[in-house]
Design an enzyme around this catalytic site. Structure first.
Site, PDB file in Angstrom:
ATOM      1  N   LYS A   1       0.878  -1.177   0.000  1.00 44.86           N
ATOM      2  CA  LYS A   1       0.000   0.000   0.000  1.00 44.86           C
ATOM      3  C   LYS A   1       0.917   1.229   0.000  1.00 44.86           C
ATOM      4  O   LYS A   1       1.644   1.494   0.952  1.00 44.86           O
ATOM      5  CB  LYS A   1      -0.898  -0.079   1.235  1.00 44.86           C
ATOM      6  CG  LYS A   1      -1.332   1.196   1.883  1.00 44.86           C
ATOM      7  CD  LYS A   1      -2.471   1.904   1.204  1.00 44.86           C
ATOM      8  CE  LYS A   1      -2.727   3.209   1.929  1.00 44.86           C
ATOM      9  NZ  LYS A   1      -1.731   4.255   1.648  1.00 44.86           N
TER      10      LYS A   1
ATOM     11  N   GLU B   1       8.893  15.932  16.521  1.00 46.79           N
ATOM     12  CA  GLU B   1       9.516  15.767  15.200  1.00 46.79           C
ATOM     13  C   GLU B   1       9.075  16.927  14.304  1.00 46.79           C
ATOM     14  O   GLU B   1       7.892  17.227  14.220  1.00 46.79           O
ATOM     15  CB  GLU B   1       9.064  14.432  14.593  1.00 46.79           C
ATOM     16  CG  GLU B   1       9.797  14.072  13.316  1.00 46.79           C
ATOM     17  CD  GLU B   1       9.295  12.749  12.712  1.00 46.79           C
ATOM     18  OE1 GLU B   1       8.081  12.495  12.712  1.00 46.79           O
ATOM     19  OE2 GLU B   1      10.143  11.982  12.224  1.00 46.79           O
TER      20      GLU B   1
ATOM     21  N   CYS C   1      13.581  10.380   8.166  1.00 45.68           N
ATOM     22  CA  CYS C   1      13.280   9.989   9.547  1.00 45.68           C
ATOM     23  C   CYS C   1      14.509  10.087  10.432  1.00 45.68           C
ATOM     24  O   CYS C   1      14.395  10.318  11.624  1.00 45.68           O
ATOM     25  CB  CYS C   1      12.730   8.578   9.569  1.00 45.68           C
ATOM     26  SG  CYS C   1      13.790   7.436   8.709  1.00 45.68           S
TER      27      CYS C   1
HETATM   28  N1  NAD Z   1      11.719   4.860  10.984  1.00 43.80           N
HETATM   29  C1  NAD Z   1      11.768   4.878   9.657  1.00 43.80           C
HETATM   30  O1  NAD Z   1      12.436   4.047   9.028  1.00 43.80           O
HETATM   31  C2  NAD Z   1      11.009   5.932   8.888  1.00 43.80           C
HETATM   32  C3  NAD Z   1      11.339   6.164   7.550  1.00 43.80           C
HETATM   33  C4  NAD Z   1      10.680   7.164   6.855  1.00 43.80           C
HETATM   34  C5  NAD Z   1       9.685   7.907   7.464  1.00 43.80           C
HETATM   35  N2  NAD Z   1       9.381   7.677   8.765  1.00 43.80           N
HETATM   36  C6  NAD Z   1       8.377   8.522   9.431  1.00 43.80           C
HETATM   37  O2  NAD Z   1       7.254   8.680   8.569  1.00 43.80           O
HETATM   38  C7  NAD Z   1       6.644   9.942   8.790  1.00 43.80           C
HETATM   39  C8  NAD Z   1       6.439  10.641   7.465  1.00 43.80           C
HETATM   40  O3  NAD Z   1       5.739   9.847   6.576  1.00 43.80           O
HETATM   41  P1  NAD Z   1       4.166  10.022   6.290  1.00 43.80           P
HETATM   42  O4  NAD Z   1       3.795  11.438   6.504  1.00 43.80           O
HETATM   43  O5  NAD Z   1       3.878   9.410   4.979  1.00 43.80           O
HETATM   44  O6  NAD Z   1       3.548   9.127   7.445  1.00 43.80           O
HETATM   45  P2  NAD Z   1       2.047   8.638   7.637  1.00 43.80           P
HETATM   46  O7  NAD Z   1       2.029   7.858   8.898  1.00 43.80           O
HETATM   47  O8  NAD Z   1       1.091   9.746   7.505  1.00 43.80           O
HETATM   48  O9  NAD Z   1       1.778   7.677   6.391  1.00 43.80           O
HETATM   49  C9  NAD Z   1       2.532   6.501   6.171  1.00 43.80           C
HETATM   50  C10 NAD Z   1       1.691   5.535   5.357  1.00 43.80           C
HETATM   51  O10 NAD Z   1       0.540   5.184   6.085  1.00 43.80           O
HETATM   52  C11 NAD Z   1      -0.634   5.389   5.308  1.00 43.80           C
HETATM   53  N3  NAD Z   1      -1.717   5.739   6.221  1.00 43.80           N
HETATM   54  C12 NAD Z   1      -2.017   6.941   6.739  1.00 43.80           C
HETATM   55  N4  NAD Z   1      -3.063   6.829   7.592  1.00 43.80           N
HETATM   56  C13 NAD Z   1      -3.399   5.517   7.609  1.00 43.80           C
HETATM   57  C14 NAD Z   1      -4.375   4.749   8.313  1.00 43.80           C
HETATM   58  N5  NAD Z   1      -5.214   5.308   9.183  1.00 43.80           N
HETATM   59  N6  NAD Z   1      -4.420   3.427   8.083  1.00 43.80           N
HETATM   60  C15 NAD Z   1      -3.556   2.846   7.231  1.00 43.80           C
HETATM   61  N7  NAD Z   1      -2.608   3.502   6.534  1.00 43.80           N
HETATM   62  C16 NAD Z   1      -2.533   4.816   6.728  1.00 43.80           C
HETATM   63  C17 NAD Z   1      -0.254   6.472   4.321  1.00 43.80           C
HETATM   64  O11 NAD Z   1      -1.068   6.425   3.196  1.00 43.80           O
HETATM   65  C18 NAD Z   1       1.192   6.097   4.029  1.00 43.80           C
HETATM   66  O12 NAD Z   1       1.232   5.059   3.057  1.00 43.80           O
HETATM   67  C19 NAD Z   1       7.593  10.679   9.704  1.00 43.80           C
HETATM   68  O13 NAD Z   1       7.115  10.632  11.022  1.00 43.80           O
HETATM   69  C20 NAD Z   1       8.888   9.894   9.596  1.00 43.80           C
HETATM   70  O14 NAD Z   1       9.759  10.005  10.704  1.00 43.80           O
HETATM   71  C21 NAD Z   1      10.008   6.702   9.484  1.00 43.80           C
HETATM   72  O1  LIG Z   2      15.498   8.876   4.259  1.00 39.81           O
HETATM   73  S1  LIG Z   2      14.470   7.998   4.657  1.00 39.81           S
HETATM   74  O2  LIG Z   2      13.519   7.916   3.636  1.00 39.81           O
HETATM   75  O3  LIG Z   2      13.836   8.410   5.876  1.00 39.81           O
HETATM   76  C1  LIG Z   2      15.167   6.504   4.837  1.00 39.81           C
HETATM   77  C2  LIG Z   2      14.827   5.773   5.911  1.00 39.81           C
HETATM   78  C3  LIG Z   2      15.364   4.538   6.083  1.00 39.81           C
HETATM   79  C4  LIG Z   2      16.238   4.055   5.178  1.00 39.81           C
HETATM   80  C5  LIG Z   2      16.791   2.730   5.455  1.00 39.81           C
HETATM   81  O4  LIG Z   2      16.333   1.729   4.629  1.00 39.81           O
HETATM   82  C6  LIG Z   2      16.588   4.777   4.070  1.00 39.81           C
HETATM   83  C7  LIG Z   2      16.036   6.034   3.900  1.00 39.81           C
END
Ligand code: NAD
Ligand SMILES: O=S(=O)(O)c1ccc(CO)cc1
Length: 483
Positions: A172, A379, A284
């Site tokens: 998804k 964040e 992230c």
């Molecule tokens: N720890 C990691 O590896 C990592 C990596 C990248 C991003 N992030 C985090 O992701 C966040 C940014 O990404 P974002 O804004 O897309 O996050 P988000 O949580 O809004 O969305 C992530 C995914 O979840 C889906 N989604 C949203 N609401 C949902 C629901 N109620 N049920 C099911 N799916 C749902 C979205 O469509 C998307 O595909 C930041 O907090 C960032 O730190 C973490």
């Molecule tokens: O830059 S990010 O998209 O947040 C990101 C998160 C995790 C990893 C590790 O696979 C790579 C990039």
């Protein structure tokens, strides 16, 4: 661009023929019109994944490896397409988009290399003439949910690791990057993956909760991996718990870079600029906190500001390449302005940059941040970072650990034994001594502690995440039983 759903090797409109638009974050122009999946589509995807699992789980490791290596090659060959669509959908610079494709190809190659490493062990047994061993077996269809920011690589890891372990995937994608996520599904199709092994869905935000419910509660989906915000991760974890399904959660971060009083300041500044502002700080593991010893803080901040001011800014779709592009949405700007105002009201000083206008924000540094400000541990996920001044090693450790998050961290100090001591004392999934918080290699485990979630992507850790461990014995017919 128009994108569809990819279910059982067929690209199709959604069952109710509806679509949603992804618009450019600044111009508001429609970039992608995406088929808006329904619950029926999700159910069909799960069924296709279940049907395909029957044969995919029996495909030998050499063939799985060959296919995943092919995906890596196909992805690399489409680098220009990824750069174009990521610039339009998420404001990615060519640097960030190209790096993402490079990391993604590495993820597929690393996953391919694990194909022959999914091994069990023999276990000493007290039973005579008995062989006792463990096996790792595929689990079944996996639900993979990915965000927009590491647009290609976070989707790649959510697909490649379950597949190499013999599972099938319902992926998804994010509503912010439907074209990029569809392009990844195309790469797998072009590489020749059998029908139903990967299925791709996307939906507007109002439909996502029902789709997630339908999939998590379905009998077909066996495990879930979710990368995204802590807010949504918590919802996913609750749903998964209700159905007793294991999940891997990669959530938010507030990664600190600790600069000790004996740090090489120029080296720390380079890591701070890169870690804070690559992709507008929407990573992230972005450096969201600089915990700097007060003895060197003035010198560090002056050099940090000087280098940050030189970063080129613009819209990669308009100005060609630049380091600081627009954020993913104007909501990000409103949210960050609120945090900035709260901090300024409580005494923080803006030493570089300033407020966002819609999705556009200059690279911003906020000095003298203290624990009473929201930005101290919330964040930001934008081109802003904060300096928190500390008094020595113990105080640096205390501040770094005074966070709900625990993803990545860095420690700068010339006395490597001391820096190591600090690194060992802080509660983060990764610590880089004299390196940036922004680092990823497919062969190293990646994940966090506390509100960053649980489980690990990358490295050998994924074998446990995406297989069932079975204990198997072969025993003699003649045995003594107590009754
Ligand atoms: N720890 C990691 O590896 C990592 C990596 C990248 C991003 N992030 C985090 O992701 C966040 C940014 O990404 P974002 O804004 O897309 O996050 P988000 O949580 O809004 O969305 C992530 C995914 O979840 C889906 N989604 C949203 N609401 C949902 C629901 N109620 N049920 C099911 N799916 C749902 C979205 O469509 C998307 O595909 C930041 O907090 C960032 O730190 C973490
Ligand atoms: O830059 S990010 O998209 O947040 C990101 C998160 C995790 C990893 C590790 O696979 C790579 C990039």
């Amino acid at each position: 661009m128009k994108t569809k759903l990819f279910i059982n090797n067929t690209w199709s409109a959604s069952s109710d023929k509806k679509s949603f638009d992804r618009k450019h974050p600044v111009s508001g122009e429609v970039v992608t019109q995406c088929a808006n999946a329904t619950v029926d589509d999700a159910v069909n995807a799960a069924r296709a994944a279940q049907e395909a699992f029957k044969s995919w789980k029996a495909v030998g490791p050499s063939e799985r490896r060959r296919l995943l290596l092919k995906v890596a090659d196909v992805m690399e060959s489409k680098t220009p397409e990824f750069i174009e669509v990521m610039a339009k959908e998420v404001g990615a610079s060519a640097l960030w988009a190209g790096f993402n494709v490079h990391l993604s190809a590495n993820v597929f190659r690393e996953a391919a290399s694990l194909a022959t490493q999914i091994q069990g062990e023999t276990i000493p047994t007290d039973k005579p003439d008995t062989l006792s061993m463990t096996l790792r077996q595929p689990v079944g269809p996996i639900l993979s949910i990915a965000p927009w920011n590491g647009t290609a690589v976070l989707a790649a890891r959510a697909i490649a690791y379950p597949l190499v372990c013999g599972n099938t995937v319902v992926f998804k994608g994010s509503e912010f990057s439907p074209g990029t996520h569809a392009l990844i599904a195309k790469c797998l199709q072009e590489a020749g993956l059998p029908a139903g092994v990967l299925n791709y869905l996307n939906s507007s935000p109002d439909r996502s909760p029902d789709i997630a419910d339908a999939l998590i509660s379905s009998k077909e989906i066996r495990r879930i991996n979710f990368t995204g915000s802590t807010r949504v991760g918590r919802i996913i974890a609750q749903k998964a718990a209700q159905h007793l399904k294991r999940c891997l959660l990669e959530l938010g971060g507030k990664s600190p870079l600790i600069v000790l009083d004996d740090a090489d300041i120029d080296a720390a500044v380079k890591a701070a600029v890169f870690g804070s502002f690559l992709f507008q700080g929407q990573i992230c593991m972005s450096t969201e906190r600089l915990v700097v010893d007060e003895k060197i803080a003035d010198e560090f901040v002056a050099k940090f500001v000087e280098k940050t001011k030189k970063l080129s800014a613009g819209d990669p779709c308009v100005t060609g390449d630049c380091v600081i592009g627009p954020m993913v949405s104007s909501n990000s700007g409103d949210r960050i302005n609120g945090l900035l105002k709260d901090a300024i009201d409580k005494g923080a000083k803006v030493v570089c940059g300033g407020m966002a206008e819609g999705a556009v924000m200059p690279a911003t540094i906020l000095d003298h941040v203290t624990a009473d400000m929201q930005i101290y541990d919330e964040e930001t996920f934008g081109p802003i970072t904060v300096v928190i001044r500390c008094k020595g090693e113990a105080d640096a450790i205390r501040i770094a650990n005074d966070s709900v998050y625990g993803l990545s961290s860095g420690v700068f100090g010339r006395d490597v034994n001391r820096a190591l001591r600090v690194g060992m004392a802080i509660e983060y999934g990764s610590v880089h001594i004299n390196g940036s918080t922004v680092q990823n290699e497919a062969q190293a485990p990646y994940g966090g502690t506390k509100a960053t979630g649980y489980g690990r992507f990358d490295g050998r850790a994924v074998i446990d995440e995406f297989t069932e461990l079975k204990w198997l014995t072969i025993e003699p017919f003649e045995q003594q039983y107590p009754f």
